[in-house]
Write a protein that holds these residues in place. Structure first.
Motif, PDB file in Angstrom:
ATOM      1  N   MET A   1       0.818  -1.201   0.000  1.00 36.01           N
ATOM      2  CA  MET A   1       0.000   0.000   0.000  1.00 36.01           C
ATOM      3  C   MET A   1       0.859   1.261   0.000  1.00 36.01           C
ATOM      4  N   ILE A   2       2.038   1.138   0.593  1.00 35.11           N
ATOM      5  CA  ILE A   2       2.932   2.280   0.642  1.00 35.11           C
ATOM      6  C   ILE A   2       3.588   2.458  -0.715  1.00 35.11           C
ATOM      7  N   LYS A   3       3.599   3.666  -1.217  1.00 28.17           N
ATOM      8  CA  LYS A   3       4.184   3.938  -2.529  1.00 28.17           C
ATOM      9  C   LYS A   3       5.583   4.496  -2.356  1.00 28.17           C
ATOM     10  N   THR A   4       6.433   4.222  -3.326  1.00 28.27           N
ATOM     11  CA  THR A   4       7.786   4.757  -3.284  1.00 28.27           C
ATOM     12  C   THR A   4       7.789   6.172  -3.788  1.00 28.27           C
ATOM     13  N   ILE A   5       8.901   6.855  -3.518  1.00 31.28           N
ATOM     14  CA  ILE A   5       9.024   8.246  -3.983  1.00 31.28           C
ATOM     15  C   ILE A   5       8.944   8.339  -5.495  1.00 31.28           C
ATOM     16  N   PHE A   6       9.357   7.276  -6.160  1.00 31.60           N
ATOM     17  CA  PHE A   6       9.288   7.251  -7.631  1.00 31.60           C
ATOM     18  C   PHE A   6       7.858   7.440  -8.110  1.00 31.60           C
ATOM     19  N   VAL A   7       6.930   6.704  -7.527  1.00 31.58           N
ATOM     20  CA  VAL A   7       5.531   6.799  -7.949  1.00 31.58           C
ATOM     21  C   VAL A   7       4.990   8.178  -7.641  1.00 31.58           C
ATOM     22  N   GLU A 148       7.984  13.819   2.547  1.00 33.19           N
ATOM     23  CA  GLU A 148       7.527  13.375   3.872  1.00 33.19           C
ATOM     24  C   GLU A 148       6.922  11.969   3.799  1.00 33.19           C
ATOM     25  N   GLN A 149       6.243  11.659   2.698  1.00 37.64           N
ATOM     26  CA  GLN A 149       5.713  10.296   2.519  1.00 37.64           C
ATOM     27  C   GLN A 149       6.859   9.282   2.445  1.00 37.64           C
ATOM     28  N   GLU A 150       7.912   9.638   1.706  1.00 36.21           N
ATOM     29  CA  GLU A 150       9.063   8.748   1.603  1.00 36.21           C
ATOM     30  C   GLU A 150       9.741   8.581   2.969  1.00 36.21           C
ATOM     31  N   SER A 151       9.865   9.681   3.702  1.00 37.40           N
ATOM     32  CA  SER A 151      10.467   9.614   5.042  1.00 37.40           C
ATOM     33  C   SER A 151       9.637   8.725   5.961  1.00 37.40           C
ATOM     34  N   ALA A 152       8.315   8.830   5.807  1.00 33.46           N
ATOM     35  CA  ALA A 152       7.432   7.987   6.618  1.00 33.46           C
ATOM     36  C   ALA A 152       7.663   6.513   6.311  1.00 33.46           C
ATOM     37  N   GLN A 153       7.854   6.192   5.029  1.00 27.57           N
ATOM     38  CA  GLN A 153       8.087   4.800   4.644  1.00 27.57           C
ATOM     39  C   GLN A 153       9.396   4.273   5.240  1.00 27.57           C
ATOM     40  N   ILE A 154      10.428   5.131   5.216  1.00 25.56           N
ATOM     41  CA  ILE A 154      11.721   4.724   5.782  1.00 25.56           C
ATOM     42  C   ILE A 154      11.577   4.435   7.279  1.00 25.56           C
ATOM     43  N   GLU A 155      10.849   5.307   7.992  1.00 29.06           N
ATOM     44  CA  GLU A 155      10.651   5.105   9.434  1.00 29.06           C
ATOM     45  C   GLU A 155       9.786   3.882   9.708  1.00 29.06           C
ATOM     46  N   LEU A 156       8.829   3.619   8.819  1.00 31.48           N
ATOM     47  CA  LEU A 156       7.958   2.455   8.998  1.00 31.48           C
ATOM     48  C   LEU A 156       8.762   1.159   8.915  1.00 31.48           C
ATOM     49  N   PRO A 185      -7.260  15.436  -2.476  1.00 36.38           N
ATOM     50  CA  PRO A 185      -7.926  14.265  -1.886  1.00 36.38           C
ATOM     51  C   PRO A 185      -7.184  12.952  -2.142  1.00 36.38           C
ATOM     52  N   PHE A 186      -6.587  12.820  -3.336  1.00 38.68           N
ATOM     53  CA  PHE A 186      -5.870  11.584  -3.645  1.00 38.68           C
ATOM     54  C   PHE A 186      -4.679  11.400  -2.697  1.00 38.68           C
ATOM     55  N   HIS A 187      -3.927  12.468  -2.473  1.00 40.68           N
ATOM     56  CA  HIS A 187      -2.767  12.375  -1.590  1.00 40.68           C
ATOM     57  C   HIS A 187      -3.186  12.193  -0.129  1.00 40.68           C
ATOM     58  N   LEU A 188      -4.244  12.875   0.271  1.00 37.39           N
ATOM     59  CA  LEU A 188      -4.736  12.688   1.639  1.00 37.39           C
ATOM     60  C   LEU A 188      -5.214  11.255   1.849  1.00 37.39           C
ATOM     61  N   SER A 189      -5.851  10.695   0.809  1.00 37.83           N
ATOM     62  CA  SER A 189      -6.307   9.308   0.899  1.00 37.83           C
ATOM     63  C   SER A 189      -5.122   8.359   1.105  1.00 37.83           C
ATOM     64  N   SER A 190      -4.047   8.590   0.354  1.00 35.66           N
ATOM     65  CA  SER A 190      -2.842   7.762   0.514  1.00 35.66           C
ATOM     66  C   SER A 190      -2.304   7.855   1.933  1.00 35.66           C
ATOM     67  N   ASN A 191      -2.243   9.092   2.427  1.00 35.57           N
ATOM     68  CA  ASN A 191      -1.670   9.292   3.756  1.00 35.57           C
ATOM     69  C   ASN A 191      -2.550   8.712   4.867  1.00 35.57           C
ATOM     70  N   TYR A 192      -3.874   8.911   4.787  1.00 32.00           N
ATOM     71  CA  TYR A 192      -4.758   8.351   5.806  1.00 32.00           C
ATOM     72  C   TYR A 192      -4.707   6.831   5.780  1.00 32.00           C
ATOM     73  N   LEU A 212      -8.795   4.424   7.907  1.00 27.28           N
ATOM     74  CA  LEU A 212      -9.062   3.739   6.643  1.00 27.28           C
ATOM     75  C   LEU A 212     -10.366   4.221   6.019  1.00 27.28           C
ATOM     76  N   ASN A 213     -11.376   4.440   6.841  1.00 28.36           N
ATOM     77  CA  ASN A 213     -12.641   4.967   6.316  1.00 28.36           C
ATOM     78  C   ASN A 213     -12.478   6.411   5.835  1.00 28.36           C
ATOM     79  N   ARG A 214     -11.621   7.144   6.549  1.00 28.93           N
ATOM     80  CA  ARG A 214     -11.334   8.505   6.109  1.00 28.93           C
ATOM     81  C   ARG A 214     -10.607   8.481   4.750  1.00 28.93           C
ATOM     82  N   ALA A 215      -9.734   7.495   4.576  1.00 34.10           N
ATOM     83  CA  ALA A 215      -9.033   7.329   3.292  1.00 34.10           C
ATOM     84  C   ALA A 215     -10.027   7.036   2.174  1.00 34.10           C
ATOM     85  N   LEU A 216     -11.013   6.171   2.441  1.00 36.05           N
ATOM     86  CA  LEU A 216     -12.055   5.869   1.447  1.00 36.05           C
ATOM     87  C   LEU A 216     -12.849   7.121   1.091  1.00 36.05           C
ATOM     88  N   ASN A 217     -13.182   7.902   2.094  1.00 36.83           N
ATOM     89  CA  ASN A 217     -13.967   9.115   1.876  1.00 36.83           C
ATOM     90  C   ASN A 217     -13.207  10.115   1.003  1.00 36.83           C
TER      91      ASN A 217
END
Length: 522
Positions: A1-7, A148-156, A185-192, A212-217
């Motif tokens: 589910m986590i996307k790389t910085i490339f994507v 920040e998304q990439e940094s989050a993935q590294i920490e995860l 909304p697309f980026h917020l969905s990814s992050n939620y 997850l429901n917030r991501a769907l919304n």
């Protein structure tokens, strides 16, 4: 589910805020969003087409980056890096910090996936530095959000969950500042969705459901509302329901995810869904469905490996074929350039020779006219012309000096009779008329006229017709062939050749010269 910085960086290419060429953008969008995954060979063709229709440096860089992304997707990393390094040089020359950001981000991803973490860290740092030099604040915030998304993935991956959530929240703040065209909304969905995954790992199920429901919304409000991302959210919800033993709901969400995966044919979603279905049926003890799901999963992995090999070979063959075509084209171009250069060089030589020849002919003609005028002036002098004595050393070997002088005097006298106008005149005929030995006559002509017999006769004929043209205007009106006949030449061509040989110019040019001189006098 986590996307790389490339994507994430690749997604930024298609923002409407920087779209200037609708045809280019439409091909780019289809290639980036669909063909890279479904038809890589066509994707490669499209990338080449994008390069050919690029109208500015930014589009050229985007095309190269897309090509690198395509090659990286199928494991052709060396070729992808070659393109990226070349592109990076161009981007730095242009001070295009947007492209530099994308390039370094993709290089960082390739190095990280290759387990070259030190190199990945260096380029990740370069990516951050380039972002801060971008002038457009909206675009800068989009990139900051992606970082920040990439940094989050590294920490995860390090299981630093609180730091992961902190980076995601910071990412949301940047995306909210990125402008309306950023598909917030697309980026917020990814992050939620990612936050929901973190809480699932922490066994905080209520928070998992909330995010997850917030991501769907948020996804329902996004431009790509039917993105395969929804399938990843469903697998997350399924796992949450398994945690609270709501197996019926869990199975329902897994099947929803499977439907999206098979409809979109998105490999990562299919892999995750088949794997989780397999584990689900193993947990519930449904042996038949477990075997079925597990076989689907294993077949998918095996097929993917084979397909990646096939596609990699296909892309490499296409690249090689293009390279060979390029080499052939270059060789053909080189041959053409060589031929053109040789032709130009030859033309210059011929032109130089022509100019030189014209100048020499002009000099010869002017010298001839001067000599002719001098001769005419001498002819007006009442004192008789005395034959020139032959050189003593040579005379002795043929005849006495008195004999040579006698023959020369006879020759000068017979010239006054225009004997040379007879086209049948020959050495034997002339020696007979003079009553001298042919050998002696030849020697006198060679010594005093500096010529052989034929050239001597031809020169007399040409000088005769030149005098006629200069002295009698009616000769200016005669055809060249008639002039040739008058002075004893059997053909027009031989007359013209000898005329130029003697005077340095053609009969026509000489006639024009005389006409011009006459006009000046009149």
């Amino acid at each position: 589910m986590i996307k790389t910085i490339f994507v994430l960086l690749l997604t930024l290419f298609s923002f409407r805020s920087i779209a200037q060429n609708p045809y280019y953008d439409s091909i780019y969008r289809v290639t980036a969003q669909e063909l890279i995954a479904s038809d890589p060979k066509q994707a490669l063709k499209n990338v080449e087409q994008l390069s050919s229709i690029s109208t500015n440096r930014a589009e050229q860089l985007k095309s190269l980056l897309l090509k690198a992304a395509l090659l990286r997707t199928y494991g052709i990393n060396n070729e992808a890096l070659d393109i990226l390094f070349k592109t990076d040089s161009i981007a730095h020359l242009e001070k295009d910090y947007v492209s530099i950001t994308r390039i370094n981000g993709l290089i960082a991803t390739i190095y990280r996936e290759s387990q070259l973490n030190a190199a990945a860290t260096i380029y990740f740092k370069k990516t951050k530095e380039a972002i801060e030099k971008i002038e457009n604040e909206n675009l800068k915030n989009r990139f900051r959000g992606s970082i920040e998304q990439e940094s989050a993935q590294i920490e995860l991956k390090k299981e630093n969950y609180l730091k992961t959530i902190k980076h995601i929240n910071q990412s949301n703040e940047y995306f909210l500042l990125a402008g309306e065209t950023a598909d917030i909304p697309f980026h917020l969905s990814s992050n939620y969705g990612q936050i929901g995954t973190v809480y699932l790992l922490l066994d905080e199920i209520d928070s998992t459901f909330f995010y997850l429901n917030r991501a769907l919304n948020e996804l329902t409000k996004a431009q790509a509302a039917n993105s395969p991302k929804k399938g990843f959210i469903y697998t997350g919800l399924a796992e949450a329901y398994i945690k609270i033993d709501s197996l019926e709901l869990a199975e329902d969400y897994l099947h929803k995810s499977k439907s999206i995966a098979e409809k979109s044919n998105y490999f990562e979603l299919k892999k995750e869904t088949y794997f989780k279905l397999s584990n689900f049926y193993k947990k519930t003890g449904d042996h038949d469905k477990f075997i079925q799901s597990n076989e689907q999963y294993l077949k998918l992995i095996n097929d993917d490996q084979e397909e990646k090999k096939r596609i990699s070979n296909l892309l490499i063959e296409s690249l090689y074929e293009k390279e060979q075509n390029s080499i052939t084209k270059q060789r053909s171009s080189s041959k053409k350039i060589t031929l053109l250069t040789s032709s130009v060089f030859l033309l210059i030589i011929l032109l130089g020779w022509y100019i030189y020849s014209k100048r020499q002919s002009k000099k010869k003609f002017l010298a001839y006219i001067e000599n002719k005028n001098n001769y005419e002036n001498k002819a007006k002098d009442p004192s008789p012309e005395k034959p020139t004595a032959a050189p003593e050393t040579k005379s002795k070997s043929y005849m006495s000096e008195e004999k040579e002088t006698e023959i020369l005097k006879k020759l000068l006298e017979i010239e006054k009779t225009n004997f040379y106008l007879d086209e049948n005149i020959s050495l034997s005929t002339l020696s007979g008329k003079l009553g001298v030995n042919q050998r002696y006559l030849t020697h006198v002509i060679k010594t005093h006229k500096k010529s052989d017999f034929s050239s001597y006769i031809n020169a007399l004929r040409i000088n005769y017709i030149v005098d006629c043209i200069k002295s009698d205007p009616k000769f200016l009106m005669y055809k060249i062939s008639y002039l040739a006949e008058l002075c004893g030449f059997a053909s027009h061509s031989r007359f013209s050749i000898n005329f130029k040989k003697v005077t340095g110019t053609t009969p026509s040019a000489f006639i024009a010269y005389v006409k011009n001189e006459n006009e000046k006098i009149n």
